[in-house]
Scaffold this motif. Structure first.
Motif, PDB file in Angstrom:
ATOM      1  N   SER A  16       8.505 -19.791  -4.201  1.00  0.00           N
ATOM      2  CA  SER A  16       7.101 -19.354  -4.240  1.00  0.00           C
ATOM      3  C   SER A  16       6.650 -19.025  -5.657  1.00  0.00           C
ATOM      4  CB  SER A  16       6.888 -18.149  -3.326  1.00  0.00           C
ATOM      5  OG  SER A  16       7.668 -17.054  -3.774  1.00  0.00           O
ATOM      6  N   GLN A  17       7.595 -18.697  -6.530  1.00  0.00           N
ATOM      7  CA  GLN A  17       7.274 -18.433  -7.932  1.00  0.00           C
ATOM      8  C   GLN A  17       8.197 -19.265  -8.800  1.00  0.00           C
ATOM      9  OE1 GLN A  17       6.719 -14.373  -9.120  1.00  0.00           O
ATOM     10  NE2 GLN A  17       6.196 -13.740  -7.041  1.00  0.00           N
ATOM     11  N   ILE A  18       7.608 -19.848  -9.826  1.00  0.00           N
ATOM     12  CA  ILE A  18       8.384 -20.715 -10.710  1.00  0.00           C
ATOM     13  C   ILE A  18       7.925 -20.486 -12.150  1.00  0.00           C
ATOM     14  CG2 ILE A  18       6.811 -22.679 -10.439  1.00  0.00           C
ATOM     15  CD1 ILE A  18       9.341 -24.464 -10.358  1.00  0.00           C
ATOM     16  N   GLU A  19       8.868 -20.506 -13.074  1.00  0.00           N
ATOM     17  CA  GLU A  19       8.551 -20.358 -14.497  1.00  0.00           C
ATOM     18  C   GLU A  19       8.897 -21.663 -15.195  1.00  0.00           C
ATOM     19  OE1 GLU A  19      10.355 -17.770 -18.056  1.00  0.00           O
ATOM     20  OE2 GLU A  19       9.410 -16.568 -16.475  1.00  0.00           O
ATOM     21  N   ILE A  20       7.922 -22.201 -15.921  1.00  0.00           N
ATOM     22  CA  ILE A  20       8.092 -23.482 -16.604  1.00  0.00           C
ATOM     23  C   ILE A  20       7.605 -23.341 -18.048  1.00  0.00           C
ATOM     24  CG2 ILE A  20       7.792 -24.726 -14.428  1.00  0.00           C
ATOM     25  CD1 ILE A  20       4.973 -25.529 -15.403  1.00  0.00           C
ATOM     26  N   LYS A  21       7.759 -24.423 -18.804  1.00  0.00           N
ATOM     27  CA  LYS A  21       7.242 -24.461 -20.172  1.00  0.00           C
ATOM     28  C   LYS A  21       5.968 -25.297 -20.220  1.00  0.00           C
ATOM     29  CE  LYS A  21      11.624 -23.772 -22.489  1.00  0.00           C
ATOM     30  NZ  LYS A  21      12.619 -24.300 -23.427  1.00  0.00           N
ATOM     31  N   GLN A  22       5.143 -25.017 -21.209  1.00  0.00           N
ATOM     32  CA  GLN A  22       3.916 -25.775 -21.429  1.00  0.00           C
ATOM     33  C   GLN A  22       4.246 -27.258 -21.536  1.00  0.00           C
ATOM     34  OE1 GLN A  22       1.842 -24.466 -24.920  1.00  0.00           O
ATOM     35  NE2 GLN A  22      -0.071 -25.413 -24.310  1.00  0.00           N
ATOM     36  N   GLY A  23       3.518 -28.093 -20.795  1.00  0.00           N
ATOM     37  CA  GLY A  23       3.752 -29.520 -20.786  1.00  0.00           C
ATOM     38  C   GLY A  23       4.633 -29.995 -19.641  1.00  0.00           C
ATOM     39  N   HIS A  36      -1.477 -28.660   4.823  1.00  0.00           N
ATOM     40  CA  HIS A  36      -1.503 -27.586   3.843  1.00  0.00           C
ATOM     41  C   HIS A  36      -2.169 -28.122   2.578  1.00  0.00           C
ATOM     42  CE1 HIS A  36       1.193 -25.150   6.233  1.00  0.00           C
ATOM     43  NE2 HIS A  36       2.120 -26.099   6.214  1.00  0.00           N
ATOM     44  N   THR A  37      -2.614 -27.195   1.725  1.00  0.00           N
ATOM     45  CA  THR A  37      -3.104 -27.580   0.399  1.00  0.00           C
ATOM     46  C   THR A  37      -2.324 -26.800  -0.652  1.00  0.00           C
ATOM     47  OG1 THR A  37      -4.814 -25.871   0.122  1.00  0.00           O
ATOM     48  CG2 THR A  37      -5.451 -27.902   1.301  1.00  0.00           C
ATOM     49  N   VAL A  38      -2.374 -27.306  -1.875  1.00  0.00           N
ATOM     50  CA  VAL A  38      -1.878 -26.607  -3.055  1.00  0.00           C
ATOM     51  C   VAL A  38      -3.108 -26.435  -3.933  1.00  0.00           C
ATOM     52  CG1 VAL A  38      -0.295 -26.679  -5.009  1.00  0.00           C
ATOM     53  CG2 VAL A  38       0.364 -27.756  -2.835  1.00  0.00           C
ATOM     54  N   THR A  39      -3.688 -25.232  -3.887  1.00  0.00           N
ATOM     55  CA  THR A  39      -4.978 -24.981  -4.520  1.00  0.00           C
ATOM     56  C   THR A  39      -4.875 -23.802  -5.479  1.00  0.00           C
ATOM     57  OG1 THR A  39      -6.050 -25.737  -2.483  1.00  0.00           O
ATOM     58  CG2 THR A  39      -7.422 -24.533  -4.068  1.00  0.00           C
ATOM     59  N   ALA A  40      -5.126 -24.043  -6.758  1.00  0.00           N
ATOM     60  CA  ALA A  40      -5.092 -22.969  -7.747  1.00  0.00           C
ATOM     61  C   ALA A  40      -6.235 -21.997  -7.483  1.00  0.00           C
ATOM     62  CB  ALA A  40      -5.206 -23.540  -9.157  1.00  0.00           C
ATOM     63  N   ASP A  41      -5.932 -20.710  -7.563  1.00  0.00           N
ATOM     64  CA  ASP A  41      -6.955 -19.685  -7.335  1.00  0.00           C
ATOM     65  C   ASP A  41      -8.126 -19.853  -8.289  1.00  0.00           C
ATOM     66  OD1 ASP A  41      -5.056 -18.781  -5.523  1.00  0.00           O
ATOM     67  OD2 ASP A  41      -4.829 -16.793  -6.441  1.00  0.00           O
ATOM     68  N   GLY A  42      -7.851 -20.275  -9.528  1.00  0.00           N
ATOM     69  CA  GLY A  42      -8.889 -20.431 -10.543  1.00  0.00           C
ATOM     70  C   GLY A  42      -9.502 -21.819 -10.608  1.00  0.00           C
ATOM     71  N   GLY A  43      -9.106 -22.718  -9.707  1.00  0.00           N
ATOM     72  CA  GLY A  43      -9.697 -24.051  -9.659  1.00  0.00           C
ATOM     73  C   GLY A  43      -9.059 -25.087 -10.568  1.00  0.00           C
ATOM     74  N   THR A  64      -0.745 -22.176 -21.294  1.00  0.00           N
ATOM     75  CA  THR A  64       0.153 -21.101 -20.892  1.00  0.00           C
ATOM     76  C   THR A  64      -0.579 -20.085 -20.033  1.00  0.00           C
ATOM     77  OG1 THR A  64      -0.324 -19.868 -22.913  1.00  0.00           O
ATOM     78  CG2 THR A  64       1.569 -21.364 -22.960  1.00  0.00           C
ATOM     79  N   GLY A  65       0.207 -19.275 -19.334  1.00  0.00           N
ATOM     80  CA  GLY A  65      -0.351 -18.206 -18.517  1.00  0.00           C
ATOM     81  C   GLY A  65       0.188 -18.242 -17.101  1.00  0.00           C
ATOM     82  N   GLU A  66      -0.330 -17.355 -16.273  1.00  0.00           N
ATOM     83  CA  GLU A  66       0.053 -17.284 -14.868  1.00  0.00           C
ATOM     84  C   GLU A  66      -1.019 -17.959 -14.030  1.00  0.00           C
ATOM     85  OE1 GLU A  66       0.843 -13.239 -13.783  1.00  0.00           O
ATOM     86  OE2 GLU A  66       2.742 -13.218 -14.877  1.00  0.00           O
ATOM     87  N   ILE A  67      -0.607 -18.905 -13.203  1.00  0.00           N
ATOM     88  CA  ILE A  67      -1.546 -19.631 -12.355  1.00  0.00           C
ATOM     89  C   ILE A  67      -1.156 -19.394 -10.896  1.00  0.00           C
ATOM     90  CG2 ILE A  67      -2.517 -21.872 -11.745  1.00  0.00           C
ATOM     91  CD1 ILE A  67      -0.910 -21.545 -15.082  1.00  0.00           C
ATOM     92  N   PRO A  68      -1.823 -18.451 -10.245  1.00  0.00           N
ATOM     93  CA  PRO A  68      -1.559 -18.247  -8.819  1.00  0.00           C
ATOM     94  C   PRO A  68      -2.226 -19.357  -8.013  1.00  0.00           C
ATOM     95  CG  PRO A  68      -3.206 -16.684  -9.591  1.00  0.00           C
ATOM     96  CD  PRO A  68      -2.772 -17.490 -10.779  1.00  0.00           C
ATOM     97  N   GLY A  75      -3.939 -18.467   4.631  1.00  0.00           N
ATOM     98  CA  GLY A  75      -4.103 -17.475   3.572  1.00  0.00           C
ATOM     99  C   GLY A  75      -2.829 -16.773   3.149  1.00  0.00           C
ATOM    100  N   GLY A  76      -1.823 -16.724   4.029  1.00  0.00           N
ATOM    101  CA  GLY A  76      -0.573 -16.062   3.687  1.00  0.00           C
ATOM    102  C   GLY A  76       0.344 -16.909   2.824  1.00  0.00           C
ATOM    103  N   MET A  77       0.005 -18.173   2.673  1.00  0.00           N
ATOM    104  CA  MET A  77       0.818 -19.053   1.836  1.00  0.00           C
ATOM    105  C   MET A  77       0.348 -18.932   0.394  1.00  0.00           C
ATOM    106  SD  MET A  77       1.173 -22.539   4.095  1.00  0.00           S
ATOM    107  CE  MET A  77       2.045 -23.396   2.783  1.00  0.00           C
ATOM    108  N   ARG A  78       1.190 -18.296  -0.435  1.00  0.00           N
ATOM    109  CA  ARG A  78       0.818 -18.065  -1.821  1.00  0.00           C
ATOM    110  C   ARG A  78       1.983 -18.429  -2.725  1.00  0.00           C
ATOM    111  NH1 ARG A  78      -3.893 -16.633  -2.267  1.00  0.00           N
ATOM    112  NH2 ARG A  78      -3.671 -16.104  -4.444  1.00  0.00           N
ATOM    113  N   GLY A  79       1.655 -18.831  -3.937  1.00  0.00           N
ATOM    114  CA  GLY A  79       2.659 -19.138  -4.934  1.00  0.00           C
ATOM    115  C   GLY A  79       2.124 -18.848  -6.314  1.00  0.00           C
TER     116      GLY A  79
END
Length: 85
Positions: A16-23, A36-43, A64-68, A75-79
Protein backbone atom coordinates in the motif's frame (compact mmCIF):
# COMPACT_ATOMS: atom_id res chain seq x y z
CA UNK A 1 15.33 4.00 -13.79
CA UNK A 2 13.62 1.19 -11.93
CA UNK A 3 10.14 -0.32 -12.07
CA UNK A 4 8.05 -1.32 -9.06
CA UNK A 5 4.98 -3.55 -9.01
CA UNK A 6 1.81 -3.06 -6.97
CA UNK A 7 -0.90 -5.72 -7.01
CA UNK A 8 -4.58 -4.94 -6.57
CA UNK A 9 -6.10 -7.94 -4.82
CA UNK A 10 -8.85 -8.54 -2.25
CA UNK A 11 -9.81 -4.85 -2.32
CA UNK A 12 -6.30 -3.67 -1.37
CA UNK A 13 -3.14 -2.28 -2.93
CA UNK A 14 -0.11 -4.43 -2.09
CA UNK A 15 2.16 -2.93 -1.05
CA UNK A 16 0.00 0.00 0.00
CA UNK A 17 3.01 2.29 0.45
CA UNK A 18 6.07 2.35 -1.74
CA UNK A 19 9.19 4.52 -1.84
CA UNK A 20 10.85 5.11 -5.20
CA UNK A 21 13.30 7.51 -6.83
CA UNK A 22 12.45 10.34 -9.21
CA UNK A 23 12.11 8.94 -12.72
CA UNK A 24 11.06 5.46 -11.55
CA UNK A 25 7.89 3.74 -12.76
CA UNK A 26 5.14 2.03 -10.76
CA UNK A 27 3.07 -0.70 -12.43
CA UNK A 28 -0.32 -1.62 -10.95
CA UNK A 29 -1.90 -4.96 -11.91
CA UNK A 30 -5.40 -6.02 -10.85
CA UNK A 31 -6.09 -9.54 -9.65
CA UNK A 32 -9.72 -8.76 -8.68
CA UNK A 33 -12.75 -9.46 -10.85
CA UNK A 34 -14.49 -6.26 -9.70
CA UNK A 35 -13.51 -2.87 -11.12
CA UNK A 36 -10.98 -0.72 -9.28
CA UNK A 37 -9.14 2.48 -10.18
CA UNK A 38 -5.70 3.85 -9.34
CA UNK A 39 -6.46 7.54 -8.89
CA UNK A 40 -4.07 10.11 -7.43
CA UNK A 41 -5.73 12.30 -4.81
CA UNK A 42 -4.23 15.38 -6.49
CA UNK A 43 -5.15 14.36 -10.04
CA UNK A 44 -1.64 13.44 -11.23
CA UNK A 45 -2.87 10.13 -12.71
CA UNK A 46 -5.99 7.99 -13.13
CA UNK A 47 -6.07 4.45 -14.49
CA UNK A 48 -9.77 4.25 -15.23
CA UNK A 49 -11.51 0.97 -14.39
CA UNK A 50 -9.27 -2.09 -14.13
CA UNK A 51 -10.20 -5.75 -13.60
CA UNK A 52 -8.27 -9.02 -13.67
CA UNK A 53 -6.94 -9.62 -17.18
CA UNK A 54 -6.76 -5.95 -18.13
CA UNK A 55 -3.37 -4.49 -19.12
CA UNK A 56 -1.44 -3.08 -16.15
CA UNK A 57 -1.54 0.65 -15.45
CA UNK A 58 1.88 2.35 -15.44
CA UNK A 59 2.97 5.77 -14.27
CA UNK A 60 6.46 7.30 -14.27
CA UNK A 61 7.05 9.78 -11.46
CA UNK A 62 8.94 12.88 -12.55
CA UNK A 63 8.59 14.99 -9.42
CA UNK A 64 9.47 14.32 -5.80
CA UNK A 65 7.05 14.23 -2.90
CA UNK A 66 4.28 12.10 -1.45
CA UNK A 67 1.49 11.13 -3.82
CA UNK A 68 -1.47 9.53 -2.06
CA UNK A 69 -3.91 7.60 -4.25
CA UNK A 70 -7.16 5.68 -3.94
CA UNK A 71 -9.79 3.62 -5.73
CA UNK A 72 -12.73 5.74 -6.92
CA UNK A 73 -15.15 2.84 -6.29
CA UNK A 74 -13.94 1.70 -2.86
CA UNK A 75 -13.01 4.53 -0.49
CA UNK A 76 -11.13 2.24 1.90
CA UNK A 77 -8.61 1.33 -0.77
CA UNK A 78 -5.73 3.75 -0.30
CA UNK A 79 -2.06 3.82 -1.18
CA UNK A 80 0.89 6.19 -1.27
CA UNK A 81 3.95 6.61 -3.46
CA UNK A 82 6.84 8.55 -1.90
CA UNK A 83 9.24 9.85 -4.55
CA UNK A 84 12.77 10.76 -3.43
CA UNK A 85 15.61 12.38 -5.36
Amino acid sequence: MASYNVTIKNFAFSPSQIEIKQGDKVIWTSEDTVAHTVTADGGEFDSGDMVKGDPPFEHTFGTTGEIPYHCDHHGGMRGKVTVKT
